[in-house]
Design a protein around this motif. Structure first.
Motif, mmCIF file in Angstrom:
data_model
loop_
_atom_site.group_PDB
_atom_site.id
_atom_site.type_symbol
_atom_site.label_atom_id
_atom_site.label_comp_id
_atom_site.label_asym_id
_atom_site.label_seq_id
_atom_site.Cartn_x
_atom_site.Cartn_y
_atom_site.Cartn_z
ATOM 1 N N GLN A 1 -6.570 6.444 4.314
ATOM 2 C CA GLN A 1 -7.032 5.977 3.413
ATOM 3 C C GLN A 1 -6.625 4.170 2.998
ATOM 4 O OE1 GLN A 1 -4.138 7.590 0.347
ATOM 5 N NE2 GLN A 1 -5.776 9.190 0.153
ATOM 6 N N GLU A 2 -5.275 3.844 4.183
ATOM 7 C CA GLU A 2 -5.400 2.594 4.200
ATOM 8 C C GLU A 2 -6.122 2.269 5.058
ATOM 9 O OE1 GLU A 2 -1.149 2.359 6.826
ATOM 10 O OE2 GLU A 2 -2.483 0.968 8.007
ATOM 11 N N ILE B 1 -0.715 5.277 -0.519
ATOM 12 C CA ILE B 1 -1.151 5.663 -0.015
ATOM 13 C C ILE B 1 -0.995 6.183 1.446
ATOM 14 C CG2 ILE B 1 -2.069 4.351 2.588
ATOM 15 C CD1 ILE B 1 -3.747 2.209 0.488
ATOM 16 N N GLY C 1 0.444 -1.144 -0.514
ATOM 17 C CA GLY C 1 -0.317 -0.146 -0.127
ATOM 18 C C GLY C 1 1.140 1.376 -0.085
ATOM 19 N N GLY D 1 -15.180 -0.781 1.162
ATOM 20 C CA GLY D 1 -13.681 -1.115 0.360
ATOM 21 C C GLY D 1 -13.555 -0.606 -0.708
ATOM 22 N N THR D 2 -14.852 -0.977 -1.827
ATOM 23 C CA THR D 2 -15.100 -0.674 -3.121
ATOM 24 C C THR D 2 -15.226 0.767 -3.676
ATOM 25 O OG1 THR D 2 -17.336 -1.339 -3.241
ATOM 26 C CG2 THR D 2 -16.265 -2.773 -3.823
ATOM 27 N N TRP E 1 -9.592 2.492 4.920
ATOM 28 C CA TRP E 1 -10.487 2.146 3.979
ATOM 29 C C TRP E 1 -9.925 0.793 3.020
ATOM 30 C CZ3 TRP E 1 -15.869 2.067 4.003
ATOM 31 C CH2 TRP E 1 -16.288 1.938 2.592
ATOM 32 N N TYR E 2 -9.133 1.429 2.024
ATOM 33 C CA TYR E 2 -8.683 0.358 0.846
ATOM 34 C C TYR E 2 -8.371 -0.878 1.504
ATOM 35 C CZ TYR E 2 -9.439 4.108 -2.094
ATOM 36 O OH TYR E 2 -9.880 4.864 -2.601
#
Lengths: 303, 315
Positions: B223-224, B218, B213, B314-315, B226-227
Motif C-alpha cells: 500500500q505504501e 497504510i 501515511g 497511484g489513482t 502504490w499510494y
C-alpha cells in the motif's frame, strides 16, 4: 544542498537508544519475512550481476592449458599475468600496436567528454536560468531526441560526416558526441534547482553572463557535471567506431575486443584481459562519483 | 517641449517592442542564444537534420553512387509486402522488447526499491554492483565466452557436469536458445540509467509523507508503494520508461555480439540489425531509411502511450 541537510535526520530516526543500547528500530509496515526474502533475492541477483565480471577477471589470469581444460573451471588455479603481457608483446608484432587502441579510445573519450561538458552546460545554463522566446521548444526537442535510439539517424549522419570530410578521422567520433542529449537534459534539470538569487546577485555586482555561468553556476552544480562526465565517458569509452572510422590505426579498444574474441577459444585469455581493462576504468570512475551521480539523477525526472 | 514628448513616446515604443514583440524579445536575449548556439548547431546538424533527411530518403531509391530517385511509398510497401526477413525482424524486436522492456523496467524499479531499504554503506555497494554491467558497456562480450557452444563454454561445462545435458548446447546458433540468450544478456546489461533514476527518485521522497501515511492507516509495504512511493516519483518513473523503450527497441549490438551477424535463420534479427544490413552491407540507403523512419515512429508512439499510462499511477 538542501538534500544533504536531511541525511543525519534519517539516521536518527532509524537508531534509537533503548536501555543504554543502540537498537535498530524497525520501520513500521515491514514484516521480517519480507525483509529476509528481499535480502535473499538481492544476494542471488547480485551474484548473477557479478558473474561475468568475476569470470572475466578469472579468465584473464588463466594460463593457456586451463582455458582448454574440461570441464571448464570458473576460477584460475595457477594465476598468471601472461595474458596481459601477451597483449602488448604479441599484438605489437601482428597488428597495429595494442597501445594504439588504448590511445585512440582515451583520446576520443577525453576530447568528446570535455567538449560535451562545455557545450551542454552552457546550453543548459541558458535553458534553466534565462527566459527567452523558443525556450520550451528547444528543450522539448531534446526530450524528444531522448526517445528514439541513435541508430535511427546513423545513415544520414554517415552522409553528413562524409560531406564534411570527417569520415575516418577522430572528428567523426568526437564532434557528434558534443551534442549528445542525455548530458544536456540532466544538466538542465539539475540547474533548475540552482537558486536564481545567486545568479542575480552576481549580475548586480557587475558580472557578465559568461562569468555568472562560469564562476557562479558551474561550481555549484558539481554533481551534475560529474554525472555528465560519467555518462559521456561511458558511451565514448565503449564506442567501437562503427562505420565512421575504417583505418585500423584509428580503431578503438572495444573494437579490438571484438576482433580478439572472434579468434575463438585460444584468444579467450587475451580477450578477457582486454575486457578487464575496458571495464575497470569506468567502474572505478563511477565508484568515486556515485553519490554525486545519484544526487543528479534525483532531478532527472520528466514532468 | 514637443521633442521631449516625442522622445518619451519613442522610448515607450521601444520598451513596448522589447517586451511584447517577438523580434524585440529575441534581440533582448542575445546572450541566451549565444549560450545555446554551439550546442544547438551540433544538435541540429547531428540529430534534427538527420531525422529530416531520413524521412526524405525513405521515399527514394538511393545507393550513394547515384542521386536519390523519388519512388513514393514503394520502400514501405516492399518492407511490409515483400520482405519476409523484415516481418521476422519486427516479430523478434517486439518479442525482445516486450520481455526486456517491461521486465527490465520492473526489475530496475524493484531492485532500486529493495536497495533503498538498506543502510547507506551497503546501499552504495549494491548500487555499484547493479549498475556495473551498464557502465562497463562492451563487457557483455564476456557472456559470449560463457555461452560458448563447444564444451569449453562454462555454462555448458556446468550443465554437463551436473548431468542436466550430455551434449554441448549450441546456445548461440541453435534457434531454440538464441533469443533466450540475448534476453538474459540484455536484462543483465540494461538496468542502466533508469535504475539510477529510480534509486535517486526513491531517496528524494519526503519522509514525512510516510509518517503521514502510517497515521492514515497504510498497513503494509505494498500500500505504501502504490499510494505514496510511486506517485511521489512519477517524473523519475517516466524518465526510466523513456530510457527503457529506447534501449530495448534499439537493441542490435547484443545480438551481433552473441549470435553473429546475420544470426542463424535470422532468429534474433532485430529491426536495427535489418537497418544495418541494408545500410552497411547492401548500401540501399532509401530502403534502410524507411526502416529507420518506422523505428522512429514506433519509439515516439510508444513513449507517448507510456507517458499517458504513467499518469494513472497511484489513482
Amino acid at each position: 544542498m538542501a538534500r544533504k541537510a536531511k541525511e543525519p535526520k534519517i539516521k536518527e530516526e532509524k537508531v534509537t537508544k533503548i536501555g543504554g543500547k543502540f537498537v535498530h528500530r524497525r520501520k513500521p509496515n515491514r514484516s521480517v519475512g519480507g525483509d529476509v526474502a528481499i535480502i535473499v533475492m538481492l544476494i542471488v541477483v547480485g551474484i548473477f550481476m557479478l558473474l561475468p565480471f568475476v569470470y572475466a577477471i578469472s579468465n584473464s589470469v588463466k594460463p593457456m592449458d586451463e582455458l582448454f581444460a574440461f570441464p571448464p573451471r570458473f576460477f584460475a588455479r595457477n594465476p598468471t599475468l601472461d595474458n596481459f603481457s601477451d597483449l602488448f608483446i604479441i599484438m605489437s608484432e601482428s597488428w597495429v600496436p595494442f597501445s594504439r587502441y588504448i590511445f585512440n579510445t582515451a583520446f576520443i573519450t577525453a576530447c568528446g567528454t570535455l567538449g560535451h561538458l562545455l557545450l551542454a552546460s552552457m546550453a543548459a545554463f541558458a535553458l534553466a536560468k534565462h527566459e527567452f522566446p523558443g525556450k520550451n521548444f528547444l528543450f522539448t526537442a531534446v526530450i524528444w531526441a531522448l526517445m528514439f535510439p541513435a541508430t535511427v539517424t546513423y545513415i544520414p549522419n554517415y552522409l553528413i560526416l562524409s560531406g564534411l570530410g570527417w569520415l575516418d578521422t577522430y572528428l567523426a567520433l568526437i564532434v557528434p558526441a558534443f551534442a549528445s542529449t542525455m548530458g544536456l537534459f540532466l544538466m538542465k534539470q539539475f540547474m533548475e534547482g540552482l537558486p536564481t538569487a545567486l545568479c542575480e546577485s552576481a549580475r548586480i555586482d557587475g558580472a557578465n553572463e559568461f562569468r555568472v555561468y562560469w564562476s557562479i553556476a558551474m561550481p555549484n552544480v558539481k554533481p551534475a557535471w560529474l554525472t555528465l562526465i560519467i555518462f559521456s565517458f561511458q558511451s565514448l569509452w565503449n564506442t567501437t567506431g562503427g562505420v565512421y572510422v575504417f583505418s585500423e590505426q584509428l580503431k578503438t579498444l572495444p573494437y579490438a575486443l571484438n576482433q580478439i574474441l572472434a579468434g575463438g577459444v585460444a584468444r579467450q585469455g587475451a580477450g578477457s584481459a582486454v575486457a578487464v581493462f575496458i571495464m575497470i576504468v569506468p567502474i572505478v570512475m563511477f565508484m568515486l562519483t556515485e553519490s554525486n551521480v545519484v544526487e543528479t539523477m534525483a532531478s532527472s525526472g520528466i514532468k | 517641449m514637443s521633442t521631449a514628448v516625442v522622445e518619451k513616446k519613442k522610448r515607450e515604443l521601444k520598451d513596448y517592442e522589447k517586451k511584447w514583440t517577438l523580434w524585440g524579445r529575441i534581440k533582448d536575449n542575445k546572450a541566451s542564444y549565444l549560450f545555446l548556439l554551439p550546442y544547438y548547431v551540433l544538435f541540429v546538424m547531428f540529430t534534427i537534420v538527420p531525422v529530416i533527411i531520413s524521412v526524405y530518403y525513405s521515399f527514394t531509391y538511393y545507393n550513394i553512387l547515384e542521386a536519390p530517385q523519388f519512388i513514393g511509398w514503394d520502400n514501405y510497401l516492399n518492407l511490409f509486402l515483400h520482405d519476409d526477413v523484415f516481418i521476422l525482424a519486427i516479430q523478434n524486436t517486439f518479442i525482445f522488447a516486450i520481455i526486456t522492456g517491461p521486465l527490465g523496467y520492473l526489475a530496475a524499479f524493484v531492485f532500486a526499491w529493495f536497495i533503498n531499504e538498506l543502510p547507506p554503506k551497503i546501499r552504495a555497494i549494491m548500487i555499484l554492483i547493479f549498475y556495473a554491467p551498464t557502465i562497463s558497456g562492451q563487457v557483455y562480450m564476456v557472456w559470449s565466452i560463457m555461452f560458448s557452444g563447444d564444451s569449453y563454454g562454462w555454462i555448458n561445462g556446468v550443465l554437463m557436469n551436473w548431468g542436466i545435458t550430455n551434449t554441448a548446447i549450441q546456445w548461440t546458433t541453435d534457434t531454440k536458445y538464441m533469443m533466450f540468450v540475448c534476453i538474459v544478456v540484455a536484462l543483465w546489461s540494461s538496468l542502466g540509467a533508469g535504475f539510477l533514476s529510480h534509486v535517486a527518485g526513491l531517496q528524494g521522497i519526503d519522509k514525512e509523507l510516510y509518517e503521514a501515511g502510517y497515521v492514515d492507516g497504510i498497513s503494509n509495504r505494498w500500500q505504501e508503494l502504490w499510494y505514496i512511493t510511486l506517485p511521489s516519483m512519477k517524473p523519475q518513473l517516466l524518465f526510466a520508461a523513456v530510457m527503457s523503450i529506447t534501449s530495448s527497441f534499439g537493441a542490435a549490438d547484443i545480438m551481433t555480439a552473441m549470435c553473429g551477424f546475420p544470426s542463424t535463420d535470422y532468429a534474433v534479427h532485430t529491426i536495427v540489425n535489418h537497418l544495418q544490413d541494408y545500410g552497411d552491407v547492401r548500401f540501399e540507403m532509401g530502403y534502410a531509411s524507411a526502416i529507420a523512419v518506422l523505428l522512429f515512429a514506433v519509439c515516439l508512439g510508444l513513449n507517448r502511450l507510456i507517458q499517458n499510462l504513467l499518469k494513472k499511477v497511484g489513482t
